[in-house]
Structures are given as C-alpha cells and as structure tokens.
Design an enzyme around this catalytic site. Sequence first.
Site, PDB file in Angstrom:
ATOM      1  N   ARG A 153      74.746  93.781  22.552  1.00 46.03           N
ATOM      2  CA  ARG A 153      73.468  93.129  22.657  1.00 46.03           C
ATOM      3  C   ARG A 153      72.449  93.952  21.774  1.00 46.03           C
ATOM      4  O   ARG A 153      72.227  95.090  22.121  1.00 46.03           O
ATOM      5  CB  ARG A 153      72.617  92.876  23.960  1.00 46.03           C
ATOM      6  CG  ARG A 153      71.342  92.158  23.801  1.00 46.03           C
ATOM      7  CD  ARG A 153      70.965  91.676  25.068  1.00 46.03           C
ATOM      8  NE  ARG A 153      69.566  91.412  24.846  1.00 46.03           N
ATOM      9  CZ  ARG A 153      68.592  92.000  25.476  1.00 46.03           C
ATOM     10  NH1 ARG A 153      68.851  93.112  26.219  1.00 46.03           N
ATOM     11  NH2 ARG A 153      67.376  91.550  25.154  1.00 46.03           N
ATOM     12  N   HIS A 209      62.115  92.599  19.970  1.00 49.38           N
ATOM     13  CA  HIS A 209      62.280  93.761  20.989  1.00 49.38           C
ATOM     14  C   HIS A 209      61.017  94.639  20.748  1.00 49.38           C
ATOM     15  O   HIS A 209      61.177  95.922  20.578  1.00 49.38           O
ATOM     16  CB  HIS A 209      63.628  94.522  21.132  1.00 49.38           C
ATOM     17  CG  HIS A 209      63.882  94.962  22.468  1.00 49.38           C
ATOM     18  ND1 HIS A 209      64.934  95.000  23.297  1.00 49.38           N
ATOM     19  CD2 HIS A 209      62.918  95.840  23.149  1.00 49.38           C
ATOM     20  CE1 HIS A 209      64.944  95.593  24.335  1.00 49.38           C
ATOM     21  NE2 HIS A 209      63.745  96.127  24.455  1.00 49.38           N
ATOM     22  N   GLU A 231      61.770  90.282  27.018  1.00 51.04           N
ATOM     23  CA  GLU A 231      60.745  90.558  27.907  1.00 51.04           C
ATOM     24  C   GLU A 231      59.412  90.039  27.659  1.00 51.04           C
ATOM     25  O   GLU A 231      58.343  91.115  27.544  1.00 51.04           O
ATOM     26  CB  GLU A 231      60.977  91.929  28.488  1.00 51.04           C
ATOM     27  CG  GLU A 231      62.245  92.414  28.863  1.00 51.04           C
ATOM     28  CD  GLU A 231      62.610  93.712  29.451  1.00 51.04           C
ATOM     29  OE1 GLU A 231      63.227  94.009  30.353  1.00 51.04           O
ATOM     30  OE2 GLU A 231      61.454  94.696  29.095  1.00 51.04           O
ATOM     31  N   ASN A 263      66.912  90.272  33.066  1.00 50.98           N
ATOM     32  CA  ASN A 263      66.925  91.802  33.178  1.00 50.98           C
ATOM     33  C   ASN A 263      66.153  92.150  34.495  1.00 50.98           C
ATOM     34  O   ASN A 263      65.232  91.747  34.939  1.00 50.98           O
ATOM     35  CB  ASN A 263      65.986  92.454  31.897  1.00 50.98           C
ATOM     36  CG  ASN A 263      66.506  92.206  30.533  1.00 50.98           C
ATOM     37  OD1 ASN A 263      67.475  91.679  30.508  1.00 50.98           O
ATOM     38  ND2 ASN A 263      65.653  92.716  29.652  1.00 50.98           N
ATOM     39  N   TYR A 281      65.822  95.724  37.059  1.00 57.84           N
ATOM     40  CA  TYR A 281      65.922  97.321  37.286  1.00 57.84           C
ATOM     41  C   TYR A 281      65.507  97.734  38.690  1.00 57.84           C
ATOM     42  O   TYR A 281      66.230  98.439  39.386  1.00 57.84           O
ATOM     43  CB  TYR A 281      64.684  98.089  36.437  1.00 57.84           C
ATOM     44  CG  TYR A 281      65.291  97.989  34.882  1.00 57.84           C
ATOM     45  CD1 TYR A 281      66.155  98.831  34.383  1.00 57.84           C
ATOM     46  CD2 TYR A 281      64.861  96.708  33.987  1.00 57.84           C
ATOM     47  CE1 TYR A 281      66.737  98.885  33.150  1.00 57.84           C
ATOM     48  CE2 TYR A 281      65.517  96.888  32.726  1.00 57.84           C
ATOM     49  CZ  TYR A 281      66.290  97.779  32.357  1.00 57.84           C
ATOM     50  OH  TYR A 281      66.933  97.650  31.077  1.00 57.84           O
ATOM     51  N   GLU A 285      70.181  93.211  30.999  1.00 52.52           N
ATOM     52  CA  GLU A 285      70.064  94.720  31.029  1.00 52.52           C
ATOM     53  C   GLU A 285      69.753  94.892  32.448  1.00 52.52           C
ATOM     54  O   GLU A 285      69.354  94.059  33.262  1.00 52.52           O
ATOM     55  CB  GLU A 285      68.526  94.860  30.303  1.00 52.52           C
ATOM     56  CG  GLU A 285      68.284  94.849  28.935  1.00 52.52           C
ATOM     57  CD  GLU A 285      66.937  95.529  28.490  1.00 52.52           C
ATOM     58  OE1 GLU A 285      66.220  96.142  29.225  1.00 52.52           O
ATOM     59  OE2 GLU A 285      66.474  95.163  27.484  1.00 52.52           O
TER      60      GLU A 285
END
Length: 451
Positions: free
Chosen positions: A88, A132, A177, A302, A304, A362
């Site tokens: 990616r 991005h 994002e 994504n 985290y 991600e």
Amino acid sequence: MTGDRPVTDDLHSARSDFPPGFLFGAATAAYQIEGASFGSAGPSHWDSFAATPGNVVGGDDGSIACEHYHRWPEDLDLMQAAGFDAYRFSTSWARVMPDGTGTPNPEGLDFYDRLVDGVLERGMKPYLTLYHWDLPAVLAMKGGWTNRDIAGWFSNYAEVVYDRIGDRVAATATINEPWCVAWLSHFVGVHAPGLRDIRAAAHAMHHVLLAHGTAMQALRAKGAKDLGIVLNFETASPATDTPADIAAAGRADAIFNRWFIEAMTGQGYPQEVLDGIGPHMPAGWQDDLDTIAQPLDWLGVNYYTRALYADAPDMPWPACRAIEGTLPKTAMGWEIRPEGLREFLVRMGQGPARGLPIYVTENGMAGDDILEGGALHDPVRMGFIDGHLAAAREAIAEGVDLRGFFYWSLLDNYEWAFGYAKRFGIVHVDYDTQKRTPKASYHALSRALAR
C-alpha cells in the site's frame, strides 16, 4: 540483502490461520519516504509547515526522508523477501502536479509507473492511495481544504493518476484518514496547515468528503473499479462511568469515528457534531450529501490506540479532555489495546460497512528502536503485531468480511510533526547513510507468513 536472521520468538499467528486469499502487506506514504526534493516535485504545505519554527520536532522535513525515490527497488525487494502479498503506497499530489492543477510532471508520473511495475514484477499487488496529506502549496495558499474548489482540483488530480497507473493497481483509496486532513490539521492544529479555527475545521470536514465523493464519480466515469477510502478509528472511552464523562466520550466518538463513515453511507452527519460546528459549516452543505454518499467497493480501517475522555465544562465545545490511561504505551504514548481493532472491525462490518470487504490498512507502533551489533530486537512490536493479528482473526470469526492486513510501516520514516524521532518501521533506516536493517519483527512476520 537482509543480513543474518536474528534469533527471535515466533509470532503465534500464521498465514494458515487466515482465510485463503487473505492479503498481508505493508504500507507507506509518499511524503514520509520518497524525498520531496527529488524528481521535480513541487512544494507541499508540509514543506512550509516544517519550515516554520516550532511545528516539527528538530525542524525536520521530508526533503530527503528515506530516499525511496531512488531506493524503491531495494525496498520492494525487502517486501518480496518477507513474503508480503501487497504494497500500500500513496502518490504525491505535489509530485504529480506541482502546481496542483494544470500540466502534470512527467518525472513524477514516470516514477509511479516504475514503482507499480516493480511491485507487480515481484509478485505483489499495488494498493494505491491518492492523497496522504501532501497538498500542493499553491492550493494551500488558495485555502486548501477550506475552499470548496478543492473537490474539482482533487478529482482532476485523481483522473491524471488513474489514467497513468489505474490499469495496474489492485484497488484505489481516495483519501487517507480524512479526520487528520480536516480536524487534526484545522482544529487541533498539529498537522499542516496548522490551523486552530472551528470555521476552517467545519469547512474542511465537509470539503474532504465532497472531494472524495466527486473523485469517486470521476473515476467511476472512467470505468475504475475497487474504489474505497481509508478511515482512522480510535476508541473513545469515558474516563469514569459518570453521565458527563460518558457524554464527553460520545462527542469525541462522533467527531473521530462517526462523522465520515456515516456521511459516506448515506446517514448524514451525526447531530452531536453538528451541535458544535453546524453554525460554521459552508452554506448549502446539505445539498452535497448525495454526492458524498457514493457507493464504496471496500473500506480501509486504520487503528492504533484508544483515548479516555472526561467532561470539560470549562472549555468550549466539544468540552472534552483526554485523560492518560493506564495500559502499556508505545513510544508515541499511545495505549496498546488490540481488542479495539476487533471492536471497530465488528462495529463497521455489522454496521455502516455491512456487506463491504474491509481491510486493515494501517496498524503498527513506534518503539525506542536502537541498533545493537547490526541488529534490532523489538519484542514489544512483535507482541503488538501478534495481538492485533489475533484481534483480526476474532473479527473474522464474528463474520466480518476482512480481506487483508497492512502493517504500518515498512520503513522507519518521517513521522510528520514528530520528524524523524519516532520509528514505526519493521525495517530500521539509518537516516545518515540510508542503510536499511530489517528488525526482529520483520523476520518474525516473514516466518509467520511462510507458515
């Protein structure tokens, strides 16, 4: 090429634990690795943001980064050697169209041509992200994401990229994002353009989705398939079980986790957010909701960490304050909570993204990574990967149509406002020499993919 394999613990997860055809990959972003000073790229708003004292740790910028612009064959070789199925990557708007609009840069398009061919030649699938975060500086000076015209600018750029490499990529994401593009950058102010203005944030929160929808229409008109978007999700938990803290966490959840996916799936904007930014929204925003709600072919998730929120009645809306949690933390200070990934995959797969293929686009962590004797042992990262792969398996067992998992990131790189101080990669980069050294996590993941 990869050096002597260090002695490490194996991951508990293996390729055989996932459905046939499940993709394993790694992810990167153009500005973070390529080197913005190469290949006639134009300036982006990250260049000017980084050039302003106090914005980026160490005053670092992405002018050299990991020199991936020249070293991409070596980096793709590392992916192939690890046994990855997919890569990616993002194209840089400022590299493809230095002025944001008008005549494309042949050197930039040629670079992405070579990159995509290189991915395919190594038996991997290219997964493209169109944006991005490297907005051409010329467009930033015209208001960037606060200017409604950006929907047309972005759609034109998307068409240029698609016309050159769209025939060879496996899937395309419009934007990475959008919460970071809009809220973190225009309300919190820690990413370019570094604004702290609720009206700018409200406009950006809407225009980033309008640009997504408009680009989806333009690409579909060209016959593009496998179009999606990549959203970041962060668990918003109340600091206590008081009604005030629960409501504060609900407001944070609506901003971070609901605004984008609900609008894109035809549910409109959550009222909890409109209560705050509604008066600052662009005129006639309601008329754009149908354009925003273009059908998605897939969703990128994504994930985290989580955050704890307490009510903050002494502050303006959204009147919530993040409280430090007690779980183990990464070098970013982010809590390690793998079960949050399962929760979001199930929440999306059984909710607004029901029926859509989902990818973990991600997931990763920054560590205090130090080379010792030419090797790097990172057991915390190996545990992090193991825990989140287990969470992904649990989501699949609950019926989520999860198709792949991309680790963030392949390389240590430019970590935005943190400069080069935080290392997320499974491959260590010496920024003075650009030497790549696979970490123990790279080798452990490679063994897991071979099993």
